[in-house]
Scaffold this motif. Structure first.
Motif, short mmCIF file in Angstrom:
data_model
loop_
_atom_site.label_atom_id
_atom_site.label_comp_id
_atom_site.label_asym_id
_atom_site.label_seq_id
_atom_site.Cartn_x
_atom_site.Cartn_y
_atom_site.Cartn_z
N ARG A 164 -7.21 13.31 -1.25
CA ARG A 164 -8.36 12.80 -0.51
C ARG A 164 -9.20 11.85 -1.39
O ARG A 164 -9.65 10.79 -0.95
N GLU A 174 -9.81 7.84 -0.76
CA GLU A 174 -11.17 7.27 -0.80
C GLU A 174 -11.20 6.05 -1.73
O GLU A 174 -11.74 4.99 -1.39
N ALA A 219 -12.25 2.60 7.08
CA ALA A 219 -12.10 4.02 7.45
C ALA A 219 -10.65 4.32 7.87
O ALA A 219 -10.09 5.36 7.53
N VAL A 220 -10.04 3.37 8.60
CA VAL A 220 -8.64 3.55 9.01
C VAL A 220 -7.74 3.56 7.77
O VAL A 220 -6.83 4.40 7.66
N ARG A 226 -8.50 4.53 4.79
CA ARG A 226 -8.69 5.82 4.10
C ARG A 226 -7.87 6.92 4.78
O ARG A 226 -7.14 7.66 4.12
N THR A 227 -7.96 6.99 6.09
CA THR A 227 -7.24 8.04 6.82
C THR A 227 -5.73 7.86 6.71
O THR A 227 -4.99 8.83 6.46
N MET A 235 -4.47 8.79 3.21
CA MET A 235 -4.42 10.25 3.04
C MET A 235 -3.14 10.80 3.68
O MET A 235 -2.41 11.59 3.08
N ARG A 236 -2.84 10.36 4.89
CA ARG A 236 -1.65 10.85 5.60
C ARG A 236 -0.36 10.36 4.95
O ARG A 236 0.63 11.10 4.86
#
Ligand SMILES: Cc1cc2nc3c(=O)[nH]c(=O)nc-3n(C[C@H](O)[C@H](O)[C@H](O)COP(=O)(O)OP(=O)(O)OC[C@H]3O[C@@H](n4cnc5c(N)ncnc54)[C@H](O)[C@@H]3O)c2cc1C
Length: 194
Positions: free
Chosen positions: A146, A150, A171-172, A174-175, A178-179
């Motif tokens: 995570r 970031e 934000a997309v 970052r997500t 992470m995935r």
């Protein structure tokens, strides 16, 4: 996840890299995999590390009259895994953002090698080096992944356009990172000798 079947059947990976559109998907994967590009022209043949290839939007290190003839991707070692994730508005579209993650685990399950790449996150494809450094040598816990996602998003410098605001795209990124990291680690952990 690239375009549609018609485009995919005609387009080449070399053309995708040489075009140097930051929205193209292959640049990020090649950054993560540390590819080398072999190019040739009137002055001979040379090899360009992928990190030195993308100079600007639609601009590469290719000289006039040079063409890309080979893409060298290091053979993935044991306990390696990768993932590329992309969010797009509809089938056949370029990504709002995309992320590539490639990891190699050591015998104790720590991240021995990490390669990351970002699509449509700035004027060129981006390799978020600080996020790679944060991960290297660490155990791939959710907390560590995570924090790296970031940091990868912080390396993104997207512009607001019809695909969304810069804030939304970051934000997309970052997500997705992470995935992608979680999936790459999962694949590396599941690696079995062929
Ligand atoms: C409807 C549509 C949707 C698309 N969606 C996506 C997408 O989601 N993701 C994505 O990544 N791409 C997408 N694309 C882009 C598509 O993948 C690119 O057109 C393709 O990758 C370019 O490759 P090409 O082989 O067709 O190159 P070309 O279109 O033939 O060439 C592109 C440029 O690169 C140069 N070039 C090509 N090959 C070389 C070479 N070997 N050496 C030097 N220069 C070279 C050409 O001179 C030209 O300037 C989309 C395209 C369309 C039309």
């Amino acid at each position: 996840m690239i375009a549609d079947p018609i485009v995919r059947n005609l387009a080449t990976v070399g053309g995708n890299l040489a075009h140097a559109d930051p929205a193209n998907d292959h640049p990020a994967t090649m950054l993560a995999l540390r590819a080398e590009l072999v190019v040739t022209g009137p002055n001979g043949t040379r090899t360009i590390p992928i990190d030195s290839f993308f100079l600007g939007t639609f601009t590469t290190a290719l000289e006039t009259a040079e063409i890309l003839i080979e893409i060298r991707v290091p053979v993935p070692p044991p306990r390696s895994g990768g993932a590329y994730l992309k969010l797009k508005r509809k089938v056949g579209d370029y990504g709002i953002a995309g992320t590539a993650a490639y990891v190699v685990l050591d015998d104790s399950g720590r991240l021995a090698q990490v390669g990351l790449g970002l699509t449509n996150a700035g004027p060129t494809p981006i390799r978020p080096v600080e996020a790679e450094q944060l991960l290297t040598g660490q155990s791939p816990t959710e907390e560590v992944l995570r924090a790296a996602a970031e940091r990868a998003a912080a390396a993104a410098d997207p512009v607001s356009d019809l695909r969304g605001s810069a804030e939304y795209k970051r934000a997309v990124t970052r997500t997705l990172m992470m995935r992608a990291l979680a999936r790459a680690v999962e694949r590396a952990q599941a690696w079995r000798a062929a």
